[in-house]
Write an enzyme that holds these catalytic residues in place. Structure first.
Site, PDB file in Angstrom:
ATOM      1  N   MET A 101       0.776  -1.104   0.020  1.00  0.00           N
ATOM      2  CA  MET A 101      -0.018  -0.086  -0.043  1.00  0.00           C
ATOM      3  C   MET A 101       0.777   1.282  -0.029  1.00  0.00           C
ATOM      4  O   MET A 101       1.787   1.235   0.876  1.00  0.00           O
ATOM      5  CB  MET A 101      -1.148  -0.066   1.219  1.00  0.00           C
ATOM      6  CG  MET A 101      -1.783  -1.251   1.137  1.00  0.00           C
ATOM      7  SD  MET A 101      -2.886  -1.264   2.464  1.00  0.00           S
ATOM      8  CE  MET A 101      -3.366  -2.859   2.510  1.00  0.00           C
ATOM      9  N   GLU A 102       0.650   2.024  -0.913  1.00  0.00           N
ATOM     10  CA  GLU A 102       1.300   3.355  -1.324  1.00  0.00           C
ATOM     11  C   GLU A 102       1.889   4.153   0.240  1.00  0.00           C
ATOM     12  O   GLU A 102       2.888   4.629   0.146  1.00  0.00           O
ATOM     13  CB  GLU A 102       0.817   4.258  -2.192  1.00  0.00           C
ATOM     14  CG  GLU A 102      -0.588   4.896  -1.695  1.00  0.00           C
ATOM     15  CD  GLU A 102      -1.346   5.796  -2.697  1.00  0.00           C
ATOM     16  OE1 GLU A 102      -1.220   5.557  -3.955  1.00  0.00           O
ATOM     17  OE2 GLU A 102      -2.320   6.370  -2.267  1.00  0.00           O
ATOM     18  N   ALA A 103       0.863   4.307   1.027  1.00  0.00           N
ATOM     19  CA  ALA A 103       1.224   5.147   2.203  1.00  0.00           C
ATOM     20  C   ALA A 103       2.080   4.510   3.312  1.00  0.00           C
ATOM     21  O   ALA A 103       2.964   5.212   3.816  1.00  0.00           O
ATOM     22  CB  ALA A 103       0.261   5.609   2.814  1.00  0.00           C
ATOM     23  N   ALA A 140       5.685   6.683   1.345  1.00  0.00           N
ATOM     24  CA  ALA A 140       5.589   6.674  -0.201  1.00  0.00           C
ATOM     25  C   ALA A 140       6.741   6.906  -0.810  1.00  0.00           C
ATOM     26  O   ALA A 140       6.676   6.823  -2.143  1.00  0.00           O
ATOM     27  CB  ALA A 140       4.428   7.800  -0.368  1.00  0.00           C
ATOM     28  N   GLY A 197      -2.416   7.762  -5.949  1.00  0.00           N
ATOM     29  CA  GLY A 197      -1.224   7.224  -6.414  1.00  0.00           C
ATOM     30  C   GLY A 197      -1.622   6.545  -7.840  1.00  0.00           C
ATOM     31  O   GLY A 197      -0.687   6.104  -8.423  1.00  0.00           O
TER      32      GLY A 197
END
Lengths: 332, 275
Positions: B64-66, B95, B144
């Site tokens: 997950m990007e975060a 990120a 994203g």
């Protein structure tokens, strides 16, 4: 800035935020947002703020709805699965609000790279992203009218360039982000400014280093010696932090790892109110303008509700909290 | 795992009813493969990835990007920064690492995305409907998604099948498909002309699974949900551009296990499934 005691009061936070400043709000959408400080900024009726937090959550929609914002430069504004950012939407969609908000669309990768470039004190950084997207379409630039005349806005959004060093790939050069003020909420901070965060620091280290002024609120302010025991989770050194303040529940209604989860009741009421300008104004009066202190706000939320949000210390979240607003009952 | 290769469910075909939304999530989860590094967007991709991890792709690496690399949530995260994504995760990056290093470095096998609008070349719009400067509907923005569509080795898109969503040309290209915006903004060019690898692999909708022709790079129907009564005529009517249905095969309905896991383990509260 390495002096020992940097403690300030919540009431002093707005003194650090000037009208027109570029403001980075830490956290990520509905997680660990500096809400108590944002309420304070709203209460002091700050104007023409230029929000650069990547990505934005309820704090961004709130600041827009309270009339504090003229520019947003970010990859996302929203409340995740809870619902849509109606104040932001209204500014973009309604003809009568045309020209009140300039919005510049970016992405998560470029938001990260831009704030990293800001932290490194380099003017720009290349990326392989953005190519082929309307985000760099020269005729779709939300800041076009400001470029070259507003010194808080980069002169160009992007420059495409062939890599002069290696294979000659075309890359996009993107400007560094340089916030004037950075507001972060954390689990713990030392009285010297050292910041301890768990559950994801997001881009807050870079933002703290890149910003002119960094202010950190925390659930607990502890003597710096206490944080020497937790060096691994200390993500920001005190040297780049100008002021710290203790605000328990300071990220409410967003979630704080190990402390509390999102407040679904808050989102339900806010989303309903923010759909309409008049009701938004009433919401602001009820929850922000009429509050003398943040403790009054928490008292209004209620002890019972705050208890319901408390995180399980092993999981870091509250496994019992209901997250579906259309089936949300009362606080029982 | 190819759907064709799936072993028949010995417990018998599911005789209980299921929804098009459930079939969409299940069909998309079947396209994810074990061991793959999958960068998961917010919304329904979180559900599909959760299901794949509990069925055929236990060692799939959910990113997950975060905040999370190799996330194994015990409870459905409701965004990609949720503490539920962090619990039992192998690494808690930012990120800068996920998007700046892993995605940009070509180390993401699959991007798994939702969207508001998709066009025949798989361009996605999650920015606005109508004119960019005075939109009739403004959305939250790329997050994203734009980066993921540009830089993952392939992307899987999941979204409801409606004529207003499946359009000939999206109002705004947030995330690049096969034929995307030229640098001057004036025309469409193939993504490889811009030096972009990857590209959309499939669009999974509430009616079927669409893929892209190897020569024209336009969307065609690969599978349709015949078991739910969906017809190819309905797909044609719900699609705002000419779509080839000549290769369409009926989709294998959900297994009892898939439905049970989806309903009782992956999204029991119906946060995304809205039971």
């Amino acid at each position: 800035m390495s002096g020992s005691n940097k403690k300030i009061l919540l009431e002093q936070v707005a003194d650090y935020v000037k009208d027109g400043d570029r403001v980075w709000t830490g956290g990520w959408t509905v997680v660990r947002k500096p809400m108590a400080m944002v309420y304070e900024v709203i209460k002091k009726r700050k104007k023409n703020l230029h929000l650069v937090g990547n990505p934005g959550g309820p704090e961004t929609d709130l600041l827009i709805g309270a009339g504090c914002v003229i520019k947003t430069e970010t990859n996302y504004i929203g409340h995740e699965v809870f619902g849509h950012p109606y104040n932001f939407r209204r500014k973009m969609e309604d003809e009568k609000h045309q020209g009140e908000l300039f919005h510049d669309d970016w992405t998560v990768a470029t938001g990260a790279l831009r704030i990293m470039a800001g932290a490194m004190n380099i003017p720009f950084i290349p990326t392989r992203s953005l190519k082929g997207s309307d985000i760099i379409n020269p005729s779709l630039d939300g800041f076009q009218a400001l470029r070259g005349s507003d010194d808080k806005v980069p002169k160009k959004k992007v420059v495409l360039m062939e890599d002069p060093f290696w294979e000659g790939d075309t890359v996009a050069l993107i400007p560094a982000l340089k916030p004037d003020v950075c507001l972060i909420h954390a689990q713990e901070a030392g009285d010297d400014g050292t910041v301890s965060i768990t559950g994801g620091a997001f881009l807050d280290y870079y933002a703290a280093v890149a910003s002119g002024i960094t202010i950190v609120s925390a659930e607990r302010i502890v003597p710096r010696e206490a944080l020497e025991q937790t060096a691994e989770s200390n993500v920001i050194p005190g040297e780049v932090v100008n002021a710290v303040l203790e605000v328990p529940n300071g990220a409410h209604p967003t979630a704080l790892h190990r402390f509390y989860d999102n407040d679904p009741w808050w989102f339900k009421e806010y989303l309903e109110a923010s759909k309409d300008e008049q009701r938004m104004e009433e919401w602001l009066e009820k929850w922000v303008y009429s509050m003398d202190h943040f403790s009054d706000y928490l008292e209004k939320i209620g002890f019972k509700r705050l208890q319901k949000l408390r995180a399980n210390p092993v999981y870091g979240y509250n496994p019992d909290i209901k997250r579906r607003l259309d089936k949300l009952g009362g606080v029982t | 795992m190819n759907v064709e290769e799936q072993a028949p469910d010995k417990t018998g075909k599911n005789k209980t009813s299921y929804s098009q939304l459930e079939m969409m999530v299940i069909a998309s989860s079947r396209l994810l493969e074990d061991q793959e590094r999958v960068l998961v967007g917010t919304g329904l991709p979180l559900v599909g990835a959760g299901l794949a991890k509990k069925t055929h792709a236990k060692d799939m690496v959910v990113i997950m990007e975060a905040v999370a690399f190799d996330s194994n949530p015990q409870s459905l995260p409701f965004c990609v920064a949720d503490a539920r994504a962090v619990y039992k995760t192998r690494w808690v990056p930012t990120a800068a690492e996920v998007m700046g290093h892993f995605l940009q470095g070509g180390r993401i096998d699959v991007g798994y995305l939702g969207g508001a609008q998709v066009d025949q070349y798989g361009n996605l719009n999650s920015t606005c409907i109508g004119d960019y400067y005075s939109p009739t509907k403004r959305f939250e923005g790329s997050g994203g998604a734009s980066d993921i569509a540009a830089l993952a080795k392939k992307t899987i898109i999941i979204m409801a099948h409606e004529k207003k969503r499946f359009v000939e040309t999206v109002d705004y290209i947030t995330s690049t498909g096969w034929k995307c915006r030229s640098y001057d903004g004036k025309s469409l060019v193939y993504r490889w002309e811009l030096g972009l690898d990857g590209g959309p692999f499939a669009v999974v909708s509430t009616m079927g699974v669409m893929k892209f022709d190897a020569n024209t790079h336009k969307m065609y129907v690969d599978y349709y949900y015949a078991d739910l009564g969906v017809t190819l005529g309905e797909i044609i009517n719900a699609t705002g551009f000419d779509i080839d249905t000549s290769r369409a095969k009926p989709m294998e309905p959900p297994t009892l296990l898939e439905l049970e896991l989806l309903r009782t383990k992956v999204d029991p509260e119906g946060i995304y499934m809205k039971y």
